[in-house]
Design a protein around this motif. Structure first.
Motif, short mmCIF file in Angstrom:
data_model
loop_
_atom_site.label_atom_id
_atom_site.label_comp_id
_atom_site.label_asym_id
_atom_site.label_seq_id
_atom_site.Cartn_x
_atom_site.Cartn_y
_atom_site.Cartn_z
N PHE A 105 0.85 -1.16 0.06
CA PHE A 105 0.15 -0.26 -0.21
C PHE A 105 1.12 1.16 -0.25
O PHE A 105 0.50 1.88 -0.63
CB PHE A 105 -0.59 -0.24 1.38
CG PHE A 105 -1.51 1.40 1.31
CD1 PHE A 105 -2.71 1.64 1.09
CD2 PHE A 105 -1.25 1.84 2.50
CE1 PHE A 105 -3.53 2.47 1.21
CE2 PHE A 105 -1.79 3.46 2.71
CZ PHE A 105 -2.63 3.51 2.37
N TRP A 106 1.90 1.37 1.24
CA TRP A 106 2.75 2.18 1.11
C TRP A 106 3.56 2.57 -0.34
O TRP A 106 3.73 4.21 -0.42
CB TRP A 106 3.24 2.66 2.71
CG TRP A 106 2.65 2.69 3.71
CD1 TRP A 106 2.04 2.30 3.74
CD2 TRP A 106 2.00 4.15 3.73
NE1 TRP A 106 1.51 2.29 5.17
CE2 TRP A 106 0.77 3.83 4.96
CE3 TRP A 106 1.68 5.36 2.91
CZ2 TRP A 106 -0.06 5.20 4.87
CZ3 TRP A 106 1.24 6.15 3.20
CH2 TRP A 106 0.09 6.44 4.48
N GLN A 107 4.27 1.47 -0.49
CA GLN A 107 4.64 1.60 -2.14
C GLN A 107 4.33 1.94 -3.66
O GLN A 107 4.27 3.04 -3.60
CB GLN A 107 5.10 0.57 -2.52
CG GLN A 107 6.41 -0.85 -1.11
CD GLN A 107 6.76 -1.70 -1.97
OE1 GLN A 107 6.07 -2.67 -2.25
NE2 GLN A 107 8.14 -2.17 -1.79
N VAL A 108 3.12 1.70 -3.12
CA VAL A 108 1.93 2.60 -4.53
C VAL A 108 1.30 3.91 -3.86
O VAL A 108 1.21 4.71 -4.36
CB VAL A 108 0.95 1.29 -5.06
CG1 VAL A 108 0.26 1.75 -5.83
CG2 VAL A 108 1.40 -0.15 -5.19
N THR A 109 1.83 3.81 -2.92
CA THR A 109 1.46 5.70 -2.56
C THR A 109 1.73 6.56 -2.60
O THR A 109 1.96 7.29 -3.15
CB THR A 109 1.06 5.41 -1.09
OG1 THR A 109 -0.24 4.48 -0.70
CG2 THR A 109 0.42 6.78 -1.01
N ALA A 110 3.88 6.04 -2.16
CA ALA A 110 4.50 6.51 -3.07
C ALA A 110 4.90 7.32 -3.80
O ALA A 110 5.35 8.11 -4.53
CB ALA A 110 5.46 6.30 -2.17
N ASP A 111 4.48 6.30 -4.89
CA ASP A 111 4.60 6.48 -6.73
C ASP A 111 3.35 7.13 -7.18
O ASP A 111 3.90 7.49 -8.16
CB ASP A 111 4.59 4.49 -6.99
CG ASP A 111 5.68 3.81 -7.15
OD1 ASP A 111 6.43 3.96 -7.07
OD2 ASP A 111 5.16 2.80 -7.31
N LEU A 112 2.54 7.69 -6.35
CA LEU A 112 1.71 8.44 -7.02
C LEU A 112 1.92 9.98 -7.30
O LEU A 112 1.46 9.81 -8.69
CB LEU A 112 0.41 8.11 -6.00
CG LEU A 112 -0.52 7.50 -5.87
CD1 LEU A 112 -1.70 7.72 -4.50
CD2 LEU A 112 -1.63 6.71 -7.60
N PRO A 113 2.50 10.68 -6.51
CA PRO A 113 3.34 11.90 -6.62
C PRO A 113 4.34 12.19 -7.90
O PRO A 113 4.15 12.60 -8.56
CB PRO A 113 4.04 12.48 -5.61
CG PRO A 113 4.23 11.69 -4.91
CD PRO A 113 3.13 9.92 -5.61
N PHE A 114 4.60 10.62 -8.39
CA PHE A 114 5.95 10.53 -9.54
C PHE A 114 4.82 9.96 -10.84
O PHE A 114 6.13 9.70 -11.48
CB PHE A 114 7.02 10.15 -8.78
CG PHE A 114 7.15 10.90 -8.09
CD1 PHE A 114 8.45 11.66 -7.89
CD2 PHE A 114 6.92 9.28 -6.72
CE1 PHE A 114 9.10 12.80 -6.71
CE2 PHE A 114 7.39 10.16 -4.93
CZ PHE A 114 8.38 11.45 -5.44
N SER A 115 3.91 10.00 -10.86
CA SER A 115 3.47 8.86 -11.63
C SER A 115 3.34 9.85 -13.39
O SER A 115 2.89 9.23 -14.28
CB SER A 115 1.92 8.27 -11.43
OG SER A 115 0.96 9.03 -11.31
#
Length: 159
Positions: A105-115
């Motif tokens: 969950f936190w890995q995918v969350t961390a990717d959101l602003p850089f997507s």
């Protein structure tokens, strides 16, 4: 017809089509009701499954990159392993990706602003894919491969 690029995982229609996909079709590229109206692809230039079925009438196309965290992020990732984790990874996803409660969950969350700050064809950047997607939806007469490439060059100059 319509094109949806990088639909957020919480979108009601997207979840309905994905959750009720045809048996045996993967979550990363689902087939819904044999592809009669709704289809999914990560690259419309290479085809829109199922290729062996006609696509007549209204058309709805979802563009989903395997590396687009907006498509895959869900609060459910914290406690529930999604189907896509156990499937063959998409072309731009590491095979080593595994589900770990809370961690994924936190890995995918961390990717959101850089997507969106990634090259076209990855993450939440669909520029050239829009051209192929709309060609599939609209089926313009007399539209050549050269026309398609020129339009892609305008929409996505690095294409």
């Amino acid at each position: 017809g319509t094109v949806f690029a990088g639909p957020p995982n919480f979108n009601t229609l997207f979840r309905e089509f994905s959750d009720h996909r045809d048996a045996g079709s993967p979550e990363i590229e689902p087939v819904y009701r044999e592809g009669r109206t709704v289809r999914f692809t990560d690259d419309p230039a290479t085809g829109t499954p199922p290729a062996d079925r006609p696509w007549d009438g209204p058309r709805v196309l979802y563009l989903m990159h395997p590396s687009d965290p907006i498509v895959w992020w869900s609060p459910n990732l914290a406690l529930t392993e999604p189907d896509w984790i156990g499937e063959r990874p998409g072309s731009d996803v590491l095979e080593a990706m595994v589900w770990i409660p809370f961690v994924t969950f936190w890995q995918v969350t961390a990717d959101l602003p850089f997507s969106t700050g990634v090259p076209d064809g990855h993450g939440h950047t669909y520029k050239a894919a829009y051209v192929d997607a709309w060609k599939d939806i609209m089926r313009p007469e007399g539209f050549t491969a050269q026309d398609l490439n020129e339009l892609k060059g305008i929409v996505s100059p690095q294409h």
